[in-house]
Write a protein that holds these residues in place. Structure first.
Motif: not given
Ligand code: NAP
Length: 199
Positions: A62-67
């Protein structure tokens, strides 16, 4: 089941932990929080973290970064954040999981509504979320030993609206507890190659 949950300290992850911990043992992981340290963007950290967790029946991210940014202002470096972290981070996590999960185990990844519904400044999130869903459909037909894979695609969360509302005007936000049920379906159900949309 013994369930390895990456991002358990987050808005979605916290709700998933509460839902699954009622019936299973949840081992939590994150970059700077949880029982075990793992950085999605550093694939070398995935296998050691799962080895530390011991025998596993399910791996959930349930993770994950985007710009988030205007299309015209996106640079190769800014696209790269989402590609390295949320997209390839979860893809690599799934592949590492497929080597250590028990027979018949499951993998559950997180995409999001921007795969289907664009918003301003969300091009990277749309790209990454669509990629994750296509990956899961493809991986499902090749994973060994009866291992399943699904993706949960949540609408914007009610709990996130204090900061996200200006970007998501008109969206009918969903509570984290409802989103958590989709992870329960993926982990405790029998389907594979599915995208569970929580709208
Ligand atoms: N919130 C929403 O409305 C919503 C809607 C649809 C989709 N999503 C997607 O769902 C995911 C989670 O969203 P959220 O709102 O729950 O996020 P959040 O509250 O910011 O929580 C993120 C969690 O993931 C961990 N984490 C962040 N980056 C990581 C990394 N590179 N490696 C390992 N762990 C990492 C964080 O812990 P540490 O800081 O300790 O690493 C934290 O526990 C995101 O991919 C987001 O795009 C969110």
């Amino acid at each position: 089941m013994r369930i390895f949950l990456v991002g358990a300290n987050g808005t979605i992850g916290g709700a998933v932990a509460r839902e699954l911990a009622q019936r299973h043992e949840v081992i939590t992981a994150g970059r700077s929080s949880g029982d075990i340290r793992l950085d999605l963007a550093d694939p070398a950290s995935h296998a050691p973290a799962m080895a530390q967790a011991g025998k596993l029946d399910a791996v959930v991210s349930t993770a994950g970064n985007v710009h988030f940014g205007a299309l015209a202002e996106m640079t190769e470096e800014l696209w790269g954040i989402g590609l390295r972290d949320k997209l390839m981070g979860q893809v690599q996590l799934a592949l590492a999981a497929s080597r250590v999960l028990a027979d018949g185990g499951s993998i559950t990844l997180t995409s999001g509504i921007l795969a289907d519904t664009p918003i301003r400044y969300g091009a990277s999130a749309s790209l990454v979320n669509g990629g994750l869903e296509a990956f899961a459909r493809a991986a499902a037909i090749e994973l060994p030993r009866g291992i399943r894979i699904n993706v949960v695609s949540p609408n914007v969360l009610a709990e996130s609206m204090p900061s996200y509302a200006p970007y998501f005007r008109g969206f009918d936000a969903v509570p984290a507890a409802k989103v958590a049920l989709a992870y329960s379906r993926s982990v405790e159900g029998a389907q594979t190659g599915q995208v569970y949309k929580v709208l």
